[in-house]
Design an enzyme around this catalytic site. Structure first.
Site, PDB file in Angstrom:
ATOM      1  N   ASP A  83       0.854  -1.184   0.000  1.00  0.00           N
ATOM      2  CA  ASP A  83       0.000   0.000   0.000  1.00  0.00           C
ATOM      3  C   ASP A  83       0.891   1.236   0.000  1.00  0.00           C
ATOM      4  O   ASP A  83       1.757   1.397   0.877  1.00  0.00           O
ATOM      5  CB  ASP A  83      -0.918   0.001   1.227  1.00  0.00           C
ATOM      6  CG  ASP A  83      -1.990   1.066   1.132  1.00  0.00           C
ATOM      7  OD1 ASP A  83      -3.104   0.735   0.692  1.00  0.00           O
ATOM      8  OD2 ASP A  83      -1.717   2.226   1.481  1.00  0.00           O
ATOM      9  N   ASN A  91      -2.353  13.079  -4.837  1.00  0.00           N
ATOM     10  CA  ASN A  91      -3.486  13.546  -5.643  1.00  0.00           C
ATOM     11  C   ASN A  91      -3.958  14.925  -5.217  1.00  0.00           C
ATOM     12  O   ASN A  91      -4.268  15.776  -6.056  1.00  0.00           O
ATOM     13  CB  ASN A  91      -4.649  12.546  -5.530  1.00  0.00           C
ATOM     14  CG  ASN A  91      -4.412  11.289  -6.336  1.00  0.00           C
ATOM     15  OD1 ASN A  91      -3.719  11.299  -7.350  1.00  0.00           O
ATOM     16  ND2 ASN A  91      -4.987  10.188  -5.884  1.00  0.00           N
ATOM     17  N   ASP A 100      -1.647   9.351 -11.121  1.00  0.00           N
ATOM     18  CA  ASP A 100      -1.691   8.221 -12.048  1.00  0.00           C
ATOM     19  C   ASP A 100      -0.292   7.833 -12.518  1.00  0.00           C
ATOM     20  O   ASP A 100       0.035   6.644 -12.624  1.00  0.00           O
ATOM     21  CB  ASP A 100      -2.561   8.561 -13.263  1.00  0.00           C
ATOM     22  CG  ASP A 100      -4.037   8.645 -12.922  1.00  0.00           C
ATOM     23  OD1 ASP A 100      -4.419   8.231 -11.815  1.00  0.00           O
ATOM     24  OD2 ASP A 100      -4.806   9.155 -13.774  1.00  0.00           O
ATOM     25  N   GLU A 126      -4.489   2.671  -4.363  1.00  0.00           N
ATOM     26  CA  GLU A 126      -3.031   2.571  -4.261  1.00  0.00           C
ATOM     27  C   GLU A 126      -2.604   1.261  -3.624  1.00  0.00           C
ATOM     28  O   GLU A 126      -1.497   1.149  -3.095  1.00  0.00           O
ATOM     29  CB  GLU A 126      -2.478   3.747  -3.458  1.00  0.00           C
ATOM     30  CG  GLU A 126      -2.901   3.798  -2.005  1.00  0.00           C
ATOM     31  CD  GLU A 126      -4.203   4.523  -1.763  1.00  0.00           C
ATOM     32  OE1 GLU A 126      -4.411   4.995  -0.623  1.00  0.00           O
ATOM     33  OE2 GLU A 126      -5.032   4.627  -2.704  1.00  0.00           O
TER      34      GLU A 126
END
Length: 225
Positions: A83, A91, A100, A126
């Protein structure tokens, strides 16, 4: 109606191929199109569009398949639960297109750090899973450390942004009897423990007996990525 590949034939002799040879080659190419396209569509159905890793739907069936193969061959089977740390901040600070690209770069680095036979899955967001056939616990932890360092040691450069994206990893090795859900839960728990201990870490899953013994006395804190 569009090219999907090249069928090539060659000979050192001039004029070696006749019009009949060319016709047979065209027929062969046309007969190849349906199975190639079918395989392509099957691949797209189990592939994450953004990263080209496998998607979460693929994990359940492939994990069962690898467990059965491991049972027959008596070979070990390990799983990494990964993770990305504080990915939401990427973001929020830089926008989703940059996020991305960070995901795509992470997948590329995982593939560089692992074997071609390992199966990389993006479960969503993620969160990623790496399924490693014929990999024992000690070797799996070495690979996990390699993945962790490859992510942390070099920032991801996207335009003017330089992002140091770390990852927390939980390692679990199948005991030969537990269910797919149990194996994944132990790997996820180990990853969560890595988060608790400061992130950018690798932690190994506890055995099921130890986990059960401590379950009643170890309240689960609020989870944060």
């Amino acid at each position: 109606g569009v090219p999907i590949g090249v069928l090539s034939g060659a000979s050192p002799e001039v004029g070696a191929f006749s019009a009949t040879d060319e016709l047979l080659a065209r027929l062969l190419a046309n007969c190849s199109v349906p199975p190639i396209q079918r395989t392509r569509l099957e691949r797209l159905a189990v592939t994450d569009d953004l990263t080209l890793a496998y998607n979460g739907r693929y994990l359940a069936s492939r994990l069962l398949e690898e467990m059965e193969r491991s049972r027959r061959s008596k070979a070990p089977l390990s799983l990494l639960w990964m993770d990305l740390d504080h990915f939401k901040l990427v973001n929020d600070s830089h926008g989703h297109p940059v996020g991305d690209e960070v995901l795509r770069v992470f997948v590329e680095r995982v593939r560089t750090a692992t074997s071609r036979v390992d199966i990389l899955v993006r479960r969503g967001g993620e969160e990623f899973v790496l399924l490693m056939p014929a990999t024992a616990a000690a070797q799996a932890k070495v690979i996990a450390e390699r993945v962790r360092s490859s992510a942390a040691d070099e920032p991801v450069v996207v335009g003017d942004a330089k992002i140091r994206q770390t990852v927390s990893i939980g390692v679990a090795t199948w005991d030969g009897a537990e269910s797919p859900g149990s194996l994944q839960a132990r790997a996820d728990e180990a990853m969560y423990f890595a988060k608790q201990r400061g992130r950018n870490r690798v932690e190994t899953a506890r055995e099921k007996r130890k986990r059960r013994a401590k379950a009643a006395t170890a309240p689960r804190a609020t989870r944060s990525t």
